[in-house]
Design a protein around this motif. Sequence first.
Motif, PDB file in Angstrom:
ATOM      1  N   GLY A  49      -5.323  11.020   5.484  1.00  0.00           N
ATOM      2  CA  GLY A  49      -6.382  10.339   4.750  1.00  0.00           C
ATOM      3  C   GLY A  49      -6.386   8.842   5.001  1.00  0.00           C
ATOM      4  O   GLY A  49      -5.400   8.259   5.449  1.00  0.00           O
ATOM      5  N   THR A 101      -5.574   9.010  -8.380  1.00  0.00           N
ATOM      6  CA  THR A 101      -6.508   7.955  -7.973  1.00  0.00           C
ATOM      7  C   THR A 101      -7.221   8.243  -6.666  1.00  0.00           C
ATOM      8  O   THR A 101      -8.341   7.759  -6.449  1.00  0.00           O
ATOM      9  N   VAL A 102      -6.614   8.999  -5.753  1.00  0.00           N
ATOM     10  CA  VAL A 102      -7.209   9.251  -4.447  1.00  0.00           C
ATOM     11  C   VAL A 102      -7.763  10.665  -4.337  1.00  0.00           C
ATOM     12  O   VAL A 102      -8.900  10.874  -3.887  1.00  0.00           O
ATOM     13  N   LEU A 103      -6.986  11.647  -4.750  1.00  0.00           N
ATOM     14  CA  LEU A 103      -7.411  13.042  -4.612  1.00  0.00           C
ATOM     15  C   LEU A 103      -8.234  13.528  -5.790  1.00  0.00           C
ATOM     16  O   LEU A 103      -8.822  14.611  -5.744  1.00  0.00           O
ATOM     17  N   TYR A 156      -1.012   8.929  -6.779  1.00  0.00           N
ATOM     18  CA  TYR A 156      -1.869   9.148  -5.608  1.00  0.00           C
ATOM     19  C   TYR A 156      -2.819  10.311  -5.857  1.00  0.00           C
ATOM     20  O   TYR A 156      -4.020  10.230  -5.542  1.00  0.00           O
ATOM     21  N   GLU A 171       0.831  -1.200   0.000  1.00  0.00           N
ATOM     22  CA  GLU A 171       0.000   0.000   0.000  1.00  0.00           C
ATOM     23  C   GLU A 171       0.868   1.254   0.000  1.00  0.00           C
ATOM     24  O   GLU A 171       1.876   1.345   0.703  1.00  0.00           O
ATOM     25  N   PRO A 206      -8.015   6.319   2.453  1.00  0.00           N
ATOM     26  CA  PRO A 206      -8.846   5.948   1.303  1.00  0.00           C
ATOM     27  C   PRO A 206      -9.331   4.514   1.390  1.00  0.00           C
ATOM     28  O   PRO A 206      -8.612   3.624   1.869  1.00  0.00           O
ATOM     29  N   ALA A 207     -10.570   4.295   0.956  1.00  0.00           N
ATOM     30  CA  ALA A 207     -11.133   2.944   0.978  1.00  0.00           C
ATOM     31  C   ALA A 207     -10.336   2.008   0.072  1.00  0.00           C
ATOM     32  O   ALA A 207     -10.204   0.822   0.365  1.00  0.00           O
ATOM     33  N   GLU A 208      -9.815   2.545  -1.028  1.00  0.00           N
ATOM     34  CA  GLU A 208      -9.014   1.748  -1.954  1.00  0.00           C
ATOM     35  C   GLU A 208      -7.698   2.484  -2.215  1.00  0.00           C
ATOM     36  O   GLU A 208      -7.550   3.184  -3.215  1.00  0.00           O
ATOM     37  N   PRO A 209      -6.730   2.323  -1.318  1.00  0.00           N
ATOM     38  CA  PRO A 209      -5.451   3.013  -1.508  1.00  0.00           C
ATOM     39  C   PRO A 209      -4.701   2.448  -2.708  1.00  0.00           C
ATOM     40  O   PRO A 209      -4.901   1.290  -3.091  1.00  0.00           O
TER      41      PRO A 209
END
Length: 305
Positions: free
Chosen positions: A260, A208-210, A205, A164, A262-265
């Motif tokens: 943070g 996909t996350v922000l 990152y 991760e 995230p549910a799906e890092p």
Amino acid sequence: MEWTPPADLNLLRTFLAVYRAGSFTAAAPRLGLSQPSVTTQVRALERHVGRALFTRLPRGVQPTPFAHDLAARVGDPLDALTGEGGTQPGRTSPIHLGGPSELLCVRVLPALAGLIADGVQLRVTQGLTETLLEDLRDGRHDLVIATRRPRGTALPSVPLSDEEYVLIVAPAWTQHLKAEQDLATGLRRVPLVSYSEDMPIVRRYWRTVLGRPSPPGQPGLTVPNLHAVVSAVSAGAGYSVVPRSICEEHLRDGRLIMLGAPAEPPLNTYFLVHRPGSESNPDVLRVREALTRAARADWNLSLLK
């Protein structure tokens, strides 16, 4: 498989060297032959058995199913006759292992320490996946831990583990970030620390996350490797995104804060790749088993089951 062994066992020896090295070029110096001579001998054996033994690739060769069967049948007897290979009692050669620097230091070497104490000889090389896989094809390594699955089927590989990626910052920056409405906006005001100007991990990152294309501007600081990134961020130089394994201690003792959840890092999959024929050395199998066992039981990662 019905076939008649050739009268010249050198043809089988040459075939086995190419099979294990993964290319005519890599096998040639091991045999003390020129590359054209290796090609000629393999073609002579192909004519004798009436089957193709290798599929030529842009780099190296891929054994055919017949070649896999032939290698399994003649490998041990030929090693016993010639004194080569790694299956003779009491005779094993050093294992050449390559992988990413940080993973080697944090996970791999501790997992293999018991084998070294038990007499296994290991030669470790750090590097980027592309270079390590090229060297594996050329016979310079027995095993490589790669950050991607090799293209094609010439190099057998198995997924080892998922790692991760986490967004980290020193505690001193948290109050500054809390004053902003959202994390992406706050990070625009914090210097970015990266191991390269290209910022591949950080850009992934952000995307996909922000939900943003990329961080604004250039890094405030670039350093040689991810360990240096963790050191700089811990000292308050800014923020970064790194694999969880290399910053766990810093997160536990409070030197770093993970931002943070995230549910799906973002994840990075490691693959354990071996050179065809390297398993004739029993210590290669021991190293593979130890790494697989450690990844599934001891590495504090998001493990593949």
